[in-house]
Write a protein that holds these residues in place. Structure first.
Motif, PDB file in Angstrom:
ATOM      1  N   GLY A   1       0.807  -1.255  -0.089  1.00  0.00           N
ATOM      2  CA  GLY A   1      -0.138   0.081  -0.014  1.00  0.00           C
ATOM      3  C   GLY A   1       0.734   1.279  -0.003  1.00  0.00           C
TER       4      GLY A   1
ATOM      5  N   ARG B   1      -9.094  -4.380   0.756  1.00  0.00           N
ATOM      6  CA  ARG B   1      -8.732  -3.153   0.683  1.00  0.00           C
ATOM      7  C   ARG B   1      -9.083  -2.371   2.043  1.00  0.00           C
ATOM      8  NH1 ARG B   1     -10.901   1.836  -1.014  1.00  0.00           N
ATOM      9  NH2 ARG B   1      -9.582   3.285  -1.784  1.00  0.00           N
TER      10      ARG B   1
ATOM     11  N   LEU C   1      -7.655 -11.208  -0.305  1.00  0.00           N
ATOM     12  CA  LEU C   1      -7.070  -9.871  -0.243  1.00  0.00           C
ATOM     13  C   LEU C   1      -8.036  -8.691   0.020  1.00  0.00           C
ATOM     14  CD1 LEU C   1      -4.526  -8.272  -1.245  1.00  0.00           C
ATOM     15  CD2 LEU C   1      -5.630  -7.991  -3.608  1.00  0.00           C
TER      16      LEU C   1
ATOM     17  N   TYR D   1      -3.624  -2.663   1.080  1.00  0.00           N
ATOM     18  CA  TYR D   1      -4.150  -4.127   0.591  1.00  0.00           C
ATOM     19  C   TYR D   1      -3.466  -5.402   1.256  1.00  0.00           C
ATOM     20  CZ  TYR D   1      -5.782  -1.024  -3.014  1.00  0.00           C
ATOM     21  OH  TYR D   1      -6.190   0.096  -3.591  1.00  0.00           O
TER      22      TYR D   1
ATOM     23  N   TRP E   1     -11.279  -7.200  -2.077  1.00  0.00           N
ATOM     24  CA  TRP E   1     -10.624  -6.721  -3.106  1.00  0.00           C
ATOM     25  C   TRP E   1     -10.086  -7.773  -4.171  1.00  0.00           C
ATOM     26  CZ3 TRP E   1     -12.454  -2.056  -3.980  1.00  0.00           C
ATOM     27  CH2 TRP E   1     -11.907  -1.411  -4.808  1.00  0.00           C
TER      28      TRP E   1
ATOM     29  N   ALA F   1      -4.119  -5.791  -5.944  1.00  0.00           N
ATOM     30  CA  ALA F   1      -3.163  -4.594  -5.388  1.00  0.00           C
ATOM     31  C   ALA F   1      -2.824  -3.713  -6.559  1.00  0.00           C
ATOM     32  CB  ALA F   1      -1.847  -4.975  -4.720  1.00  0.00           C
TER      33      ALA F   1
END
Length: 685
Positions: free
Chosen positions: A225, A303, A301, A288, A321, A324
């Motif tokens: 991130g 967010r 995964l 992420y 999510w 990434a």
């Protein structure tokens, strides 16, 4: 076990963020040093007082040599990326996606700047990171409008997103066909609040990028991130609740991160400036993270967006999510490592050595040009003339003092000449370590010096080969960017869009495209000189023309008209011109099919030529036969006439002979009758 609560999630994320920030800070010192070397600030090689402070700029020179070739090779094409179908039926969508992303989305997303910045970071700092996202903001626009009639005023304020801040009215006189007429006009000050969204690409400053230290790539990182500072007003514009944002604490200091940021921005910001609350910066985390929140044994995964910290109260978003949205770009791989190799890693040591040598060389030249005087004390009446000499100023010595003994100068040996050979050796060493030479920048090695063609070609090939490897490695990382960009478009564009493309209005509807299509980044012909690229294209084009001429465009197994157009387009690109469509028109497939079908219906030119030749031969044979017949008839008539003449002549001769014989016979008869009478009359009586 039950699903994790937000508090448990925040606790795990906080630990992952600490690991990422610790890893980032470990690499920060190397990046700071690389930026300082690039900018010519070498704090680890301090200059002696009153000595030369010159700095060799080898890192900057090497990067500036190779960066233009990388950017030209990747971004010099009209089609930076081409999408390829992965399922049956994807062909039309792949062609449309290629046009839409290259000509519309990529330029609108500031893609050219993002790629160039990431390439610069990769060459200088080992890695360049590109991020893509859909930027949706509320934009407030305030404007004044004067002289509006009632209809225009009503139309202007009819929209729900318009608020009237000020309003005034007055009476104005206008001319009409019926004569002057008084109407009411309005002056308005309005505020329009609109929501705008578009795809965005940007290179991420590496002091803001977070990745787990155990990761070998972004895909296998437990936490990826960005950690950045954002103003409160920007977060409100992104749609977050203002009351929540106003309660968040202002940003805290991170010495390592701020030091790297200030070095990158050359200390142009001051974090201690007092600003209004709406413009205050707070810590913003867009992460992420791979977590097993639902306790199914598989980490998914997610967010997560935090502001003001990573505690539970700072959590603004938490949702599952798909990917990434980051791409890690390098120009030289290090096997089994995420970090690449940079130009700085290869050249920094040589830059230090060259800096020391340059300073010593200049100091020696300075001593040669400014020798240190030796003065016998008490013999010089005006010492300032020796210590601070001026043109034409005399040096006065005491009476009885020999001038040669009064003033002398130190003997400093000239050793700078020895340094030039060492500096040349270090330049060659830098070229050997990096593979970057004059040819890497697109300049032929023999452009500025005498060199044989063969030696020039060898050096050029070596430099181009290294640059091509950098380009291909960098382009491999860009595939992830364009795949993510395609997924972003198909996800957020919920209605068709009509745009002007190649002089025509074209409608694109990404909702029907396959978001999982493969992407190929075009790297052109190579990263060498333009002359080399032009020569390669011309060779290919000549071969295509020969095959088209010999086998024809219909059912040609080797070359199609599209292949020939692609060669023409590459010729334009290699010449440095960006849009081949301005100079050549790509053949329309339907028109091309019609023309090829018409050509196929036409008789074969060779067969037609043979038929025409056969017809000509037949006509010639007929003409020759007729001529022979006429000649034969004429000869026959001549022969018959000759035979008839000969026959007539013979007949005449025969008749004459017969007549002669008849006359002879008659004469004989007459003579026979006449003789006896004579004889009788002549006898004696």
């Amino acid at each position: 076990m039950p699903a994790l609560t937000n508090g448990q999630v925040a606790s795990q994320v906080t630990q992952l963020v600490k690991d990422c920030e610790s890893f980032r800070d470990q690499l920060s010192s190397a990046r700071i040093k690389a930026m300082e070397y690039y900018d010519g600030e070498m704090k680890d090689v301090p200059a002696d007082p009153n000595r030369s402070k010159v700095v060799s700029r080898d890192v900057r020179a090497a990067i500036k040599k190779v960066l233009p070739s990388i950017i030209r090779t990747i971004l010099g094409n009209d089609k930076v990326v081409e999408y390829e179908p992965v399922n049956q039926g994807d062909e039309a969508g792949a062609e449309q996606a290629t046009d839409y992303i290259n000509y519309i989305v990529f330029p609108e997303s500031d893609g050219y700047d993002a790629v160039q910045d990431a390439a610069h970071d990769a060459l200088k700092l080992r890695n360049g990171v590109i991020r893509w996202w859909y930027d949706k903001k509320r934009i407030v626009e305030v404007s004044r409008h004067t002289g509006l009639d009632e209809a225009a005023m009503v139309q202007l304020v009819a929209s729900d997103d318009v608020d009237v801040l000020e309003q005034s009215q007055s009476v104005a006189t206008i001319d009409t066909p019926e004569g002057p007429k008084k109407i009411t006009v309005y002056d308005l000050k309005i505020r329009r609040t609109v929501e705008k969204g578009c795809t965005r690409l940007a290179a991420v400053p590496l002091e803001e990028f977070l990745i787990h230290p155990d990761a070998m790539s972004i895909d296998d990182s437990l936490c990826t991130g960005i950690s950045m500072k954002m103003r409160r007003s920007d977060l409100v514009a992104m749609g977050y609740d203002r009351a929540v944002i106003d309660e968040l604490p202002a940003t805290t200091k991170d010495n390592e991160k701020e030091t790297e940021e200030f070095t990158r921005r050359r200390d142009v910001v001051d974090a201690d400036d007092q600003v209004a609350k709406a413009a205050q910066e707070i810590d913003y985390y867009e992460l992420y993270v791979k977590l097993d929140v639902d306790d199914d044994g598989i980490a998914e995964l997610r967010r997560m967006v935090f502001a003001g910290g990573t505690a539970e109260k700072n959590l603004l978003e938490n949702e599952e999510w798909d990917e990434a949205p980051f791409a890690d770009l390098i120009t030289e791989r290090r096997p089994h490592q995420r970090e690449g190799n940079s130009i700085t890693d290869d050249v920094a040591e040589l830059q230090r050595v060259k800096t020391v040598l340059l300073r010593q060389t200049l100091d020696n030249i300075y001593w040669q040009n400014n020798l240190q005087p030796i003065v016998q004390e008490g013999t010089i009446e005006n010492p300032e003339a020796v210590l601070n000499p001026k043109f034409g100023q005399p040096i006065r010595v005491s009476q009885g003092t020999a001038v040669a003994n009064a003033v002398d100068y130190t003997k400093v040996p000239f050793v700078a000449a020895q340094s030039f050979g060492m500096l040349g050796y270090l330049d060659q060493e830098a070229a050997d370590r990096t593979g970057i030479s004059e040819a890497s920048s697109g300049m032929a090695p023999d452009a500025l010096q005498n060199m044989t063609a063969k030696a020039s070609a060898m050096i050029e090939a070596a430099g181009i080969g290294q640059t091509e490897l950098m380009v291909r490695t960098f382009a491999q990382g860009l595939k992830r960017v364009f795949k993510g960009l395609l997924r972003l478009v198909t996800k957020h564009q919920d209605q068709p869009r009509t745009v002007r493309l190649r002089g025509q209005w074209v409608t694109f509807d990404p909702r029907h495209w396959n978001a999982g299509m493969d992407a190929t980044v075009n790297t052109g012909l190579g990263a060498g000189t333009r002359e080399r690229d032009m020569m390669m294209v011309q060779m290919i084009q000549q071969l295509q023309e020969k095959l088209l001429a010999s086998l024809g465009p219909v059912n040609n197994p080797y070359v199609t008209p599209d292949n020939l157009y692609n060669s023409i387009a590459k010729t334009v690109e290699a010449a440095g011109l960006k849009s081949p469509d301005l100079y050549f028109t790509k053949p329309d497939q339907e028109e091309l099919q019609k023309r090829m079908a018409a050509d196929a219906a036409k008789p074969d030119p060779e067969m037609q030529k043979a038929l025409m030749q056969a017809q000509a031969d037949t006509q010639k044979a007929q003409l020759q036969a007729e001529t022979d017949r006429l000649k034969l008839e004429a000869q026959t008539r001549v022969d018959m006439a000759k035979i008839e003449a000969e026959t007539e002549l013979k007949r005449y001769q025969i008749d004459q002979e017969i007549e002669l014989k008849r006359q002879q016979s008659v004469a004989q008869v007459m003579v026979g009758q006449r003789i006896p009478q004579t004889q009788i009359g002549g006898l004696p009586g």
